[in-house]
Design a protein around this motif. Structure first.
Motif, PDB file in Angstrom:
ATOM      1  N   MET A 222     -61.024 -17.808 -36.215  1.00 25.98           N
ATOM      2  CA  MET A 222     -62.147 -18.344 -35.442  1.00 25.98           C
ATOM      3  C   MET A 222     -62.406 -19.828 -35.746  1.00 25.98           C
ATOM      4  SD  MET A 222     -64.820 -15.125 -35.338  1.00 25.98           S
ATOM      5  CE  MET A 222     -65.839 -15.851 -34.051  1.00 25.98           C
ATOM      6  N   THR A 223     -61.398 -20.633 -35.499  1.00 26.50           N
ATOM      7  CA  THR A 223     -61.542 -22.083 -35.591  1.00 26.50           C
ATOM      8  C   THR A 223     -61.863 -22.632 -34.209  1.00 26.50           C
ATOM      9  OG1 THR A 223     -59.991 -22.228 -37.438  1.00 26.50           O
ATOM     10  CG2 THR A 223     -60.392 -24.235 -36.181  1.00 26.50           C
ATOM     11  N   TYR A 224     -63.000 -23.303 -34.087  1.00 24.12           N
ATOM     12  CA  TYR A 224     -63.490 -23.788 -32.792  1.00 24.12           C
ATOM     13  C   TYR A 224     -63.331 -25.309 -32.736  1.00 24.12           C
ATOM     14  CZ  TYR A 224     -66.768 -23.703 -28.762  1.00 24.12           C
ATOM     15  OH  TYR A 224     -67.361 -23.803 -27.525  1.00 24.12           O
ATOM     16  N   SER A 225     -62.080 -25.757 -32.826  1.00 23.55           N
ATOM     17  CA  SER A 225     -61.766 -27.186 -32.754  1.00 23.55           C
ATOM     18  C   SER A 225     -60.314 -27.327 -32.347  1.00 23.55           C
ATOM     19  CB  SER A 225     -62.035 -27.877 -34.095  1.00 23.55           C
ATOM     20  OG  SER A 225     -61.191 -27.365 -35.107  1.00 23.55           O
ATOM     21  N   CYS A 226     -59.875 -28.560 -32.170  1.00 20.09           N
ATOM     22  CA  CYS A 226     -58.526 -28.832 -31.691  1.00 20.09           C
ATOM     23  C   CYS A 226     -57.475 -28.316 -32.663  1.00 20.09           C
ATOM     24  CB  CYS A 226     -58.371 -30.342 -31.499  1.00 20.09           C
ATOM     25  SG  CYS A 226     -56.756 -30.835 -30.885  1.00 20.09           S
ATOM     26  N   ALA A 227     -56.522 -27.561 -32.145  1.00 17.37           N
ATOM     27  CA  ALA A 227     -55.382 -27.119 -32.948  1.00 17.37           C
ATOM     28  C   ALA A 227     -54.351 -28.236 -33.030  1.00 17.37           C
ATOM     29  CB  ALA A 227     -54.767 -25.869 -32.323  1.00 17.37           C
ATOM     30  N   SER A 246     -47.682 -14.812 -28.643  1.00 22.26           N
ATOM     31  CA  SER A 246     -48.872 -14.060 -29.038  1.00 22.26           C
ATOM     32  C   SER A 246     -49.646 -14.695 -30.185  1.00 22.26           C
ATOM     33  CB  SER A 246     -48.485 -12.625 -29.406  1.00 22.26           C
ATOM     34  OG  SER A 246     -47.583 -12.631 -30.510  1.00 22.26           O
ATOM     35  N   LYS A 247     -48.962 -15.365 -31.117  1.00 22.77           N
ATOM     36  CA  LYS A 247     -49.640 -15.919 -32.290  1.00 22.77           C
ATOM     37  C   LYS A 247     -49.538 -17.442 -32.354  1.00 22.77           C
ATOM     38  CE  LYS A 247     -50.965 -12.007 -34.137  1.00 22.77           C
ATOM     39  NZ  LYS A 247     -52.392 -11.672 -34.340  1.00 22.77           N
ATOM     40  N   ASP A 248     -49.270 -18.072 -31.224  1.00 22.96           N
ATOM     41  CA  ASP A 248     -49.091 -19.525 -31.266  1.00 22.96           C
ATOM     42  C   ASP A 248     -50.375 -20.252 -31.676  1.00 22.96           C
ATOM     43  OD1 ASP A 248     -50.453 -18.989 -28.926  1.00 22.96           O
ATOM     44  OD2 ASP A 248     -49.088 -20.094 -27.614  1.00 22.96           O
ATOM     45  N   LEU A 249     -51.524 -19.809 -31.195  1.00 19.76           N
ATOM     46  CA  LEU A 249     -52.783 -20.467 -31.543  1.00 19.76           C
ATOM     47  C   LEU A 249     -53.097 -20.291 -33.022  1.00 19.76           C
ATOM     48  CD1 LEU A 249     -55.256 -22.060 -30.609  1.00 19.76           C
ATOM     49  CD2 LEU A 249     -56.352 -19.879 -30.031  1.00 19.76           C
ATOM     50  N   GLU A 250     -52.846 -19.093 -33.561  1.00 16.87           N
ATOM     51  CA  GLU A 250     -53.095 -18.851 -34.980  1.00 16.87           C
ATOM     52  C   GLU A 250     -52.255 -19.792 -35.850  1.00 16.87           C
ATOM     53  OE1 GLU A 250     -55.075 -15.707 -33.025  1.00 16.87           O
ATOM     54  OE2 GLU A 250     -53.048 -16.490 -32.721  1.00 16.87           O
ATOM     55  N   MET A 251     -51.001 -19.991 -35.474  1.00 22.43           N
ATOM     56  CA  MET A 251     -50.133 -20.881 -36.236  1.00 22.43           C
ATOM     57  C   MET A 251     -50.627 -22.318 -36.161  1.00 22.43           C
ATOM     58  SD  MET A 251     -46.450 -19.274 -35.061  1.00 22.43           S
ATOM     59  CE  MET A 251     -45.484 -20.538 -35.891  1.00 22.43           C
ATOM     60  N   ALA A 252     -51.029 -22.750 -34.972  1.00 25.75           N
ATOM     61  CA  ALA A 252     -51.469 -24.141 -34.788  1.00 25.75           C
ATOM     62  C   ALA A 252     -52.801 -24.405 -35.492  1.00 25.75           C
ATOM     63  CB  ALA A 252     -51.582 -24.450 -33.293  1.00 25.75           C
ATOM     64  N   GLN A 253     -53.700 -23.433 -35.487  1.00 23.81           N
ATOM     65  CA  GLN A 253     -54.983 -23.640 -36.165  1.00 23.81           C
ATOM     66  C   GLN A 253     -54.814 -23.585 -37.682  1.00 23.81           C
ATOM     67  OE1 GLN A 253     -57.326 -24.916 -34.773  1.00 23.81           O
ATOM     68  NE2 GLN A 253     -58.022 -23.965 -32.886  1.00 23.81           N
ATOM     69  N   ARG A 254     -53.947 -22.740 -38.170  1.00 25.85           N
ATOM     70  CA  ARG A 254     -53.692 -22.710 -39.608  1.00 25.85           C
ATOM     71  C   ARG A 254     -53.091 -24.045 -40.047  1.00 25.85           C
ATOM     72  NH1 ARG A 254     -53.316 -19.144 -43.775  1.00 25.85           N
ATOM     73  NH2 ARG A 254     -51.721 -19.554 -45.358  1.00 25.85           N
ATOM     74  N   ARG A 436     -53.638 -28.269 -24.596  1.00 24.14           N
ATOM     75  CA  ARG A 436     -53.009 -26.950 -24.813  1.00 24.14           C
ATOM     76  C   ARG A 436     -53.986 -26.006 -25.518  1.00 24.14           C
ATOM     77  NH1 ARG A 436     -47.191 -25.056 -27.571  1.00 24.14           N
ATOM     78  NH2 ARG A 436     -47.638 -22.822 -27.293  1.00 24.14           N
ATOM     79  N   THR A 437     -54.764 -26.536 -26.460  1.00 25.53           N
ATOM     80  CA  THR A 437     -55.769 -25.696 -27.122  1.00 25.53           C
ATOM     81  C   THR A 437     -56.713 -25.102 -26.088  1.00 25.53           C
ATOM     82  OG1 THR A 437     -55.663 -27.119 -29.089  1.00 25.53           O
ATOM     83  CG2 THR A 437     -57.573 -25.670 -28.876  1.00 25.53           C
ATOM     84  N   LEU A 438     -57.172 -25.923 -25.167  1.00 24.59           N
ATOM     85  CA  LEU A 438     -58.120 -25.471 -24.138  1.00 24.59           C
ATOM     86  C   LEU A 438     -57.469 -24.497 -23.161  1.00 24.59           C
ATOM     87  CD1 LEU A 438     -59.691 -28.986 -23.649  1.00 24.59           C
ATOM     88  CD2 LEU A 438     -60.985 -26.964 -24.368  1.00 24.59           C
ATOM     89  N   ARG A 439     -56.221 -24.772 -22.789  1.00 25.36           N
ATOM     90  CA  ARG A 439     -55.518 -23.827 -21.905  1.00 25.36           C
ATOM     91  C   ARG A 439     -55.375 -22.464 -22.572  1.00 25.36           C
ATOM     92  NH1 ARG A 439     -52.037 -28.396 -21.078  1.00 25.36           N
ATOM     93  NH2 ARG A 439     -50.424 -27.482 -22.438  1.00 25.36           N
ATOM     94  N   THR A 440     -55.075 -22.469 -23.861  1.00 25.34           N
ATOM     95  CA  THR A 440     -54.902 -21.209 -24.587  1.00 25.34           C
ATOM     96  C   THR A 440     -56.215 -20.458 -24.674  1.00 25.34           C
ATOM     97  OG1 THR A 440     -53.141 -22.233 -25.893  1.00 25.34           O
ATOM     98  CG2 THR A 440     -54.064 -20.169 -26.727  1.00 25.34           C
TER      99      THR A 440
END
Length: 495
Positions: A222-227, A246-254, A436-440
């Motif tokens: 639950m990161t609410y900022s730019c990945a 499926s886990k691209d956002l999780e990887m980018a936010q980490r 891309r963060t917003l599209r996701t």
């Protein structure tokens, strides 16, 4: 109480009727029924009012002790307000769209604007209220019409891009009084939008929504900022060119969290102060992976409650403390106590009036040597920055009274507030990573919208993702991360 009515004018010349209508606007701005009655009495005398013949133009003026209204009645029907709004907007679109092509479909047919031979954006008008909203409120009115389902757009992101590409020509689309009201809202936001009491209310509106809503589109932590996207996910256009995973956002936010903590130069045993908890993702990672002790601040009760729950679930109660606290109310024992300060996309809620206070407190809380501050914010380019930012979709419906800084303004404020004790170490522009963060987020919300979420609420978030995405993609807004170190410190040994 019944309204007090006066007889209407007899054989009033057209020029006088026009003057009377102008006077009505002034009357509506006068406070106090007694003052309004006095002015009306003078108007009645000036026009020598008597009863009209049935075929004469007529006007009825009425006052009420609680509310004043003036209604002008004509034997010949006046054009509907939406007709005036429509014709005015069409005129602006005709001369204002020079890049791209727009087709508007409404009850009168199809209207085409812009370049010939360019793939058009189609906007269908379902309600006449759309014209009045845009005429009276500009782009804010457009957003409201979209949320209420009064229009449909076949390419919402494209529509935002067309608006930005032709902004100079479309600046006059709203009525003059709308632009005056917009300027006044900018002044009010600058002076009163981020007081301590208002800041808590702003946070409540922005973040005390259902945590289930945010879970529906954010990454697992639950990161609410730019990945931050890398080649591992195909870069900033990977979702377009090869599709999302499926886990691209999780990887980018980490990756983003670890990048921030590395820039902060934290090590086991360090104390971190965080302005803006979110739901605890960065604080938990700093304690669990880097062995740090974290004090994190938020004004959102919903965020604080869930962050504490997640900290407890991770077994980190002894290392992470979540404070429901304004950054301007730091306890005395925080003075000079921290090795690092981190603040990710919280500065949007500070306001130009308080930037120096913010950095004064950063300087005050950090240790005098070997300390680092990492702050990030959505920003305006220097050419677009102003301290007086008017009401728009973002400030009305997403983050009330928010205000975007520029990178240069923040750097200047940090230097002045710390008297040079905070030295700029690096500046990063993450703007290309935000679309891309917003599209996701948009795809995830469409797939996981909470049960019972209204169509208007869903369209609000759709609008946000398209609106902000187009802004970042075209450089209308930017996203900077700034790192400050203590005077004389170096980021890494070099000799």
């Amino acid at each position: 109480m019944p309204s007090q009515s006066c007889p209407a004018a007899t054989d009033v010349p057209p020029r006088s009727i026009k003057a009377l209508r102008s006077l009505a606007l002034g009357i509506c701005a006068i406070k106090g029924p007694s003052h309004r009655r006095l002015l009306l009495t003078n108007i009645h005398t000036a026009f020598k009012m008597g009863r009209p013949a049935s075929t004469s133009p007529s006007s009825v003026l009425s006052t009420d002790p609680k509310e004043f209204s003036l209604v002008v009645l004509w034997d010949k029907p006046r054009p509907h307000k939406s007709s005036l709004a429509r014709s005015s907007i069409h005129a602006v679109l005709q001369r204002g769209i020079n890049r791209g092509c727009l087709h508007i479909h409404d009850s009168e047919g199809t209207h085409i604007y812009g370049q010939v031979g360019v793939h058009p954006i189609h906007l269908t008008v379902h309600s006449e209220r759309f014209w009045k909203r845009v005429f009276t409120s500009g782009d804010l009115g457009f957003s409201e019409a979209y949320m209420m389902g009064e229009i449909e757009v076949d390419d919402l992101k494209g529509m935002m891009g067309l608006w930005l590409d032709n902004q100079a020509g479309l600046s006059g689309i709203a009525a003059v009084f709308s632009r005056v009201a917009s300027a006044l809202s900018g002044l009010a936001n600058a002076f009163f939008g981020q007081t301590r009491s208002q800041a808590r209310l702003n946070a409540s509106i922005s973040y005390n929504q259902s945590n289930e809503l945010f879970r529906a589109f954010l990454s697992e932590e639950m990161t609410y900022s730019c990945a931050l996207w890398s080649d591992e996910e195909g870069g900033v256009r990977g979702d377009i060119e090869r599709g999302p995973t499926s886990k691209d956002l999780e990887m980018a936010q980490r990756r983003k969290i670890h990048h921030v903590l590395c820039k902060a130069r934290v090590k086991p045993g360090d104390r971190i102060l965080e302005f803006g908890t979110g739901w605890g993702a960065l604080a938990i990672e700093a304690a669990r992976t880097y062995g740090c002790e974290v004090d994190t601040l938020t004004l959102s009760e919903s965020q604080a409650d869930l962050a504490r729950t997640r900290v407890a679930a991770a077994g980190l109660q002894g290392r992470v403390r979540v404070h429901l606290l304004d950054y301007r109310a730091l306890p005395a024992h925080f003075a000079g106590a921290f090795d690092a300060l981190v603040s990710i996309e919280m500065l949007e809620h500070v306001g130009a009036k308080h930037y120096k206070t913010y950095f004064h407190l950063v300087d005050w809380a950090l240790k005098p040597r070997g300390a680092t501050a990492v702050v990030s914010s959505t920003t305006f380019p220097e050419s677009r920055y102003t301290a007086y930012q008017a009401d728009d979709f973002m400030r009305r419906y997403m983050w009330p009274n928010s205000s975007l800084p520029s990178a240069a303004v923040l750097i200047s404020a940090a230097g002045a507030a710390s008297r040079g004790r905070l030295s700029l170490d690096s500046v990063e522009n993450h703007s290309a990573h935000y679309p891309r963060t917003l599209r996701t987020w948009g795809r995830r919300l469409a797939a996981n919208a909470p049960p019972g979420m209204s169509p208007a609420a869903l369209r609000k978030w759709e609008y946000l993702f398209a609106y902000a995405g187009a802004g970042f993609a075209r450089g209308y807004i930017t996203c900077h991360m700034l790192t400050f170190v203590r005077e004389g410190d170096v980021s890494e040994p070099c000799d």
